[in-house]
Design a protein around this motif. Structure first.
Motif, PDB file in Angstrom:
ATOM      1  N   ARG A 128      39.350  39.327  43.953  1.00 12.85           N
ATOM      2  CA  ARG A 128      38.861  37.961  43.732  1.00 12.85           C
ATOM      3  C   ARG A 128      37.899  37.501  44.827  1.00 12.85           C
ATOM      4  NH1 ARG A 128      42.308  32.340  42.612  1.00 12.85           N
ATOM      5  NH2 ARG A 128      40.512  31.211  41.772  1.00 12.85           N
ATOM      6  N   ARG A 129      38.029  38.073  46.005  1.00 16.49           N
ATOM      7  CA  ARG A 129      37.130  37.664  47.089  1.00 16.49           C
ATOM      8  C   ARG A 129      35.673  37.905  46.733  1.00 16.49           C
ATOM      9  NH1 ARG A 129      35.795  41.960  51.112  1.00 16.49           N
ATOM     10  NH2 ARG A 129      36.575  43.967  50.333  1.00 16.49           N
ATOM     11  N   TRP A 130      35.424  38.940  45.902  1.00 14.24           N
ATOM     12  CA  TRP A 130      34.040  39.245  45.527  1.00 14.24           C
ATOM     13  C   TRP A 130      33.473  38.181  44.596  1.00 14.24           C
ATOM     14  CZ3 TRP A 130      31.583  42.627  48.322  1.00 14.24           C
ATOM     15  CH2 TRP A 130      32.302  43.649  48.964  1.00 14.24           C
ATOM     16  N   ALA A 131      34.344  37.460  43.905  1.00 12.12           N
ATOM     17  CA  ALA A 131      33.887  36.347  43.071  1.00 12.12           C
ATOM     18  C   ALA A 131      33.622  35.100  43.894  1.00 12.12           C
ATOM     19  CB  ALA A 131      34.923  36.044  41.989  1.00 12.12           C
ATOM     20  N   CYS A 132      34.143  35.056  45.138  1.00  9.02           N
ATOM     21  CA  CYS A 132      33.939  33.902  46.019  1.00  9.02           C
ATOM     22  C   CYS A 132      32.672  34.029  46.864  1.00  9.02           C
ATOM     23  CB  CYS A 132      35.149  33.730  46.944  1.00  9.02           C
ATOM     24  SG  CYS A 132      36.715  33.425  46.097  1.00  9.02           S
ATOM     25  N   MET A 171      28.751  43.988  43.313  1.00  8.03           N
ATOM     26  CA  MET A 171      30.148  44.403  43.288  1.00  8.03           C
ATOM     27  C   MET A 171      30.933  43.623  42.251  1.00  8.03           C
ATOM     28  SD  MET A 171      32.434  46.400  44.441  1.00  8.03           S
ATOM     29  CE  MET A 171      34.206  46.555  44.614  1.00  8.03           C
ATOM     30  N   LEU A 172      30.651  42.361  42.093  1.00 12.16           N
ATOM     31  CA  LEU A 172      31.335  41.569  41.063  1.00 12.16           C
ATOM     32  C   LEU A 172      31.012  42.095  39.672  1.00 12.16           C
ATOM     33  CD1 LEU A 172      33.102  39.122  40.381  1.00 12.16           C
ATOM     34  CD2 LEU A 172      31.048  37.704  40.431  1.00 12.16           C
ATOM     35  N   THR A 173      29.759  42.440  39.439  1.00 13.49           N
ATOM     36  CA  THR A 173      29.368  43.018  38.152  1.00 13.49           C
ATOM     37  C   THR A 173      30.051  44.362  37.926  1.00 13.49           C
ATOM     38  OG1 THR A 173      27.211  41.932  38.341  1.00 13.49           O
ATOM     39  CG2 THR A 173      27.396  43.719  36.745  1.00 13.49           C
ATOM     40  N   GLU A 174      30.142  45.164  38.994  1.00  8.20           N
ATOM     41  CA  GLU A 174      30.800  46.473  38.896  1.00  8.20           C
ATOM     42  C   GLU A 174      32.281  46.324  38.563  1.00  8.20           C
ATOM     43  OE1 GLU A 174      31.082  50.681  39.092  1.00  8.20           O
ATOM     44  OE2 GLU A 174      29.379  49.310  38.926  1.00  8.20           O
ATOM     45  N   ASP A 210      35.858  29.803  43.567  1.00  9.83           N
ATOM     46  CA  ASP A 210      35.976  30.392  42.235  1.00  9.83           C
ATOM     47  C   ASP A 210      36.991  29.592  41.436  1.00  9.83           C
ATOM     48  OD1 ASP A 210      35.768  32.168  40.090  1.00  9.83           O
ATOM     49  OD2 ASP A 210      37.359  33.470  40.880  1.00  9.83           O
ATOM     50  N   PRO A 211      36.643  28.349  41.078  1.00  7.80           N
ATOM     51  CA  PRO A 211      37.625  27.458  40.439  1.00  7.80           C
ATOM     52  C   PRO A 211      38.116  27.952  39.082  1.00  7.80           C
ATOM     53  CG  PRO A 211      35.413  26.503  40.361  1.00  7.80           C
ATOM     54  CD  PRO A 211      35.332  27.699  41.241  1.00  7.80           C
ATOM     55  N   GLU A 212      37.301  28.700  38.377  1.00  6.89           N
ATOM     56  CA  GLU A 212      37.688  29.179  37.046  1.00  6.89           C
ATOM     57  C   GLU A 212      38.448  30.490  37.096  1.00  6.89           C
ATOM     58  OE1 GLU A 212      37.287  27.356  34.435  1.00  6.89           O
ATOM     59  OE2 GLU A 212      36.160  25.805  35.511  1.00  6.89           O
ATOM     60  N   ASN A 213      38.560  31.085  38.294  1.00  7.72           N
ATOM     61  CA  ASN A 213      39.169  32.409  38.438  1.00  7.72           C
ATOM     62  C   ASN A 213      38.547  33.366  37.416  1.00  7.72           C
ATOM     63  OD1 ASN A 213      40.774  34.514  39.240  1.00  7.72           O
ATOM     64  ND2 ASN A 213      42.709  33.601  38.611  1.00  7.72           N
ATOM     65  N   SER A 214      37.286  33.648  37.644  1.00  7.81           N
ATOM     66  CA  SER A 214      36.456  34.330  36.652  1.00  7.81           C
ATOM     67  C   SER A 214      36.982  35.687  36.215  1.00  7.81           C
ATOM     68  CB  SER A 214      35.030  34.490  37.201  1.00  7.81           C
ATOM     69  OG  SER A 214      35.050  35.086  38.471  1.00  7.81           O
ATOM     70  N   LEU A 215      37.817  36.324  37.024  1.00 14.61           N
ATOM     71  CA  LEU A 215      38.347  37.639  36.647  1.00 14.61           C
ATOM     72  C   LEU A 215      39.684  37.557  35.916  1.00 14.61           C
ATOM     73  CD1 LEU A 215      37.551  39.664  39.907  1.00 14.61           C
ATOM     74  CD2 LEU A 215      36.276  39.658  37.754  1.00 14.61           C
ATOM     75  N   SER A 216      40.236  36.360  35.790  1.00 14.16           N
ATOM     76  CA  SER A 216      41.548  36.215  35.148  1.00 14.16           C
ATOM     77  C   SER A 216      41.509  36.575  33.671  1.00 14.16           C
ATOM     78  CB  SER A 216      42.072  34.790  35.325  1.00 14.16           C
ATOM     79  OG  SER A 216      41.185  33.862  34.712  1.00 14.16           O
ATOM     80  N   GLY A 217      40.342  36.481  33.033  1.00 13.89           N
ATOM     81  CA  GLY A 217      40.229  36.853  31.631  1.00 13.89           C
ATOM     82  C   GLY A 217      40.261  38.343  31.404  1.00 13.89           C
ATOM     83  N   PHE A 218      40.139  39.121  32.475  1.00 13.31           N
ATOM     84  CA  PHE A 218      40.130  40.575  32.359  1.00 13.31           C
ATOM     85  C   PHE A 218      41.396  41.221  32.912  1.00 13.31           C
ATOM     86  CE2 PHE A 218      35.809  38.994  33.019  1.00 13.31           C
ATOM     87  CZ  PHE A 218      35.167  39.443  31.871  1.00 13.31           C
ATOM     88  N   LEU A 219      42.079  40.532  33.833  1.00 11.02           N
ATOM     89  CA  LEU A 219      43.279  41.079  34.461  1.00 11.02           C
ATOM     90  C   LEU A 219      44.434  40.097  34.344  1.00 11.02           C
ATOM     91  CD1 LEU A 219      41.767  42.521  37.776  1.00 11.02           C
ATOM     92  CD2 LEU A 219      42.570  43.843  35.815  1.00 11.02           C
ATOM     93  N   ASP A 220      45.650  40.650  34.243  1.00 13.05           N
ATOM     94  CA  ASP A 220      46.837  39.795  34.217  1.00 13.05           C
ATOM     95  C   ASP A 220      47.042  39.119  35.571  1.00 13.05           C
ATOM     96  OD1 ASP A 220      47.229  40.624  31.613  1.00 13.05           O
ATOM     97  OD2 ASP A 220      48.552  42.285  32.204  1.00 13.05           O
ATOM     98  N   HIS A 221      46.852  39.878  36.629  1.00 11.55           N
ATOM     99  CA  HIS A 221      46.956  39.342  37.988  1.00 11.55           C
ATOM    100  C   HIS A 221      45.744  39.817  38.775  1.00 11.55           C
ATOM    101  CE1 HIS A 221      48.414  38.211  41.913  1.00 11.55           C
ATOM    102  NE2 HIS A 221      48.305  39.469  42.330  1.00 11.55           N
TER     103      HIS A 221
END
Length: 491
Positions: A306-310, A387-390, A289-300
């Motif tokens: 994040r494992r669900w994005a991997c 789960m990632l969509t959820e 997950d090189p872009e850290n796709s959830l970083s735009g929604f959460l501060d940390h």
């Protein structure tokens, strides 16, 4: 112009003092008087009154310049000699230091002066595991059908990682599964811990068969079971595979194709049997997950989310190499047996979930365990995508984004049959065993912990809220044989 004594009048006292100084200088250099032809003594004119005048030495300006030139030349020569001497001394010291630095002492001296080895003094470098990514700790002996994906959250310690891997090896599940660790970030201490446990596992395997070989010689080469001679909870026979079956399974997908066999026994056994164990690899979340796709929604973004994005990228890359996959949180769980046997006759879309122990009544729905999931690769991959969509949906709709719970979201997803209509979801009626309950059973029945077959009745154990020391709980189980102490330094 010569140097001589000339009468001076007493009128000009200044000139007299100057001439006296010149005379003193002439007296100070007596040898120059004979060698230098410019010096000469002469009397004054007889017409002058010699009785009233004093005779003082005098010399010409040319003589003065000659003296000055000789003094300056002598001074420069002395200065040059000093400079040359200093340069020669510096060159000598430099050569001496260079000779001493290149001198190699004897082995005995070298051993005495060698600094003590530090536990993690060097950073280990591992070959890439797959397509230039990841780290390959150990390449397995053959291609496996099952994959264990263990994610390591931020609070996991080195001891917890070592104990998880040690119990995983002894469970026998690694005889037909590859192990893949997903780290939030690289850690040299974790690398060393994994390497150490892998070496201990191979020592354990080789030790049992070496012991078995010696026992066979004592018993006139009669056939025997390795576990017959060693009272241990470890069964090495589950890591044995015929060479025919090994060739049919093909090469591991991890790392370069280098053939390495672990042989044991006599010449007949060499041609019929091989050891079978899986590869051990690790990846960083940034590689999947090189872009850290959830970083735009959460501060940390915690590792639990994040494992669900991997998983989608990971399972997409290996979907054709494996049939079954197990997702496990090593902070909360210990694998003591092979749960993947339940998938033998299941479809690739099947996913099995275990429930968490609760004080609720049997009629109420129990929460499922999001830290331990296994099923077909296709089914688990679809579950991960859902789960990632959820997670994204819940974060965008929740007022307090950083308070989103991964367990709560997973249970909400499992309850939504429409979203998971393409997943054959199976919720087990039996709850995951707690470590405290297992400890109580082992204390009440000492024989329970003395056999690997009895402990395998608990394929997965959850740490829960227990503060029990895992190593002390499984001390008897892990160190029941003298050969265990050879493989593990803490036995």
């Amino acid at each position: 112009m010569g140097v001589g004594f000339t009468p001076k009048s007493k009128v000009n006292n200044t000139n007299n003092s100057e001439n006296w100084g010149m005379g003193f200088l002439f007296i100070f250099f007596p040898e120059e008087e004979e060698k230098n032809p410019n010096f000469s003594f002469k009397n004054s004119s007889s017409s002058s009154s010699s009785s009233s005048s004093s005779l003082l030495p005098s010399f010409s300006f040319k003589s003065i310049n000659a003296i000055r030139n000789r003094s300056s030349s002598s001074h420069l020569t002395s200065k040059a000699q000093s400079t040359i001497s200093i340069c020669v001394l510096l060159i000598f010291i430099t050569l001496l230091l260079f000779t001493l630095s290149t001198f190699e002492p004897t082995n005995s001296l070298n051993q005495k002066r060698k600094p003590p080895n530090l536990k993690f003094q060097e950073k280990l470098i591992f070959p890439p595991a797959l397509q230039g990514m990841g780290s390959l700790y150990r390449r397995g002996t053959r291609a496996m059908n099952d994959l264990i994906v263990a994610h390591v959250i931020e609070s996991v310690t080195e001891i917890e990682l070592k104990m998880f891997l040690r119990l995983l090896h002894r469970s026998g599940i690694t005889s037909k599964s590859d192990i893949l660790f997903v780290f939030s970030s690289k850690s040299s201490s974790f690398d060393h811990a994994i390497v150490e446990e892998n070496k201990s596992f191979l020592k354990l395997i080789n030790g049992y068969y070496k012991y078995n070989k010696e026992e066979k010689k004592k018993n006139n080469n009669s056939s025997s079971d390795p576990t017959r001679f060693v009272n241990s909870t470890f069964d090495p026979t589950q890591f044995v595979i015929s060479s025919k079956k090994e060739k049919e399974s093909g090469e591991p997908i991890w790392g370069k194709k280098i053939r390495v066999y672990e042989d044991f026994g006599n010449s007949t056994e060499l041609t019929l049997t091989r050891l079978s164990y899986g590869s051990v690899v690790s990846f960083d979340t940034g590689e999947f997950d090189p872009e850290n796709s959830l970083s735009g929604f959460l501060d940390h973004v915690p590792m639990s989310l994040r494992r669900w994005a991997c998983y989608p990228m990971l399972l997409g890359r290996v979907r054709r190499n494996y049939k079954h996959v197990l997702l496990v949180d090593i902070k909360e769980h210990l694998v003591l047996g092979d749960s993947l046997t339940q998938l033998k006759n299941r479809s690739p879309e099947s996913v099995i979930l275990a429930t968490l122990p609760t004080r609720k009544k049997n009629s109420e729905k129990k929460p499922v365990n999001s830290g331990f999931i296994f099923g077909g690769v296709r089914g688990v991959r679809r579950l991960a995508n859902a789960m990632l969509t959820e997670i994204v949906r819940a974060i965008t709709q929740h007022k307090k984004r950083n308070s989103v719970s991964e367990s709560t979201l997973f249970n909400q997803l499992v309850s939504n049959e429409f979203v998971l209509k393409n997943v054959n979801l199976i919720v087990s009626g039996e709850s995951t065993h707690e470590l405290s309950s297992l400890t109580g059973l082992m204390n009440s029945n000492p024989k329970l912990g003395s056999s690997s077959f009895s402990i395998s009745k608990f394929p997965i154990v959850r740490r829960g809220n227990s503060n029990l020391d895992i190593s002390s709980v499984f001390k008897k189980y892990l160190c029941s044989s003298p050969l265990d102490s050879i493989a593990y330094s803490d036995c």
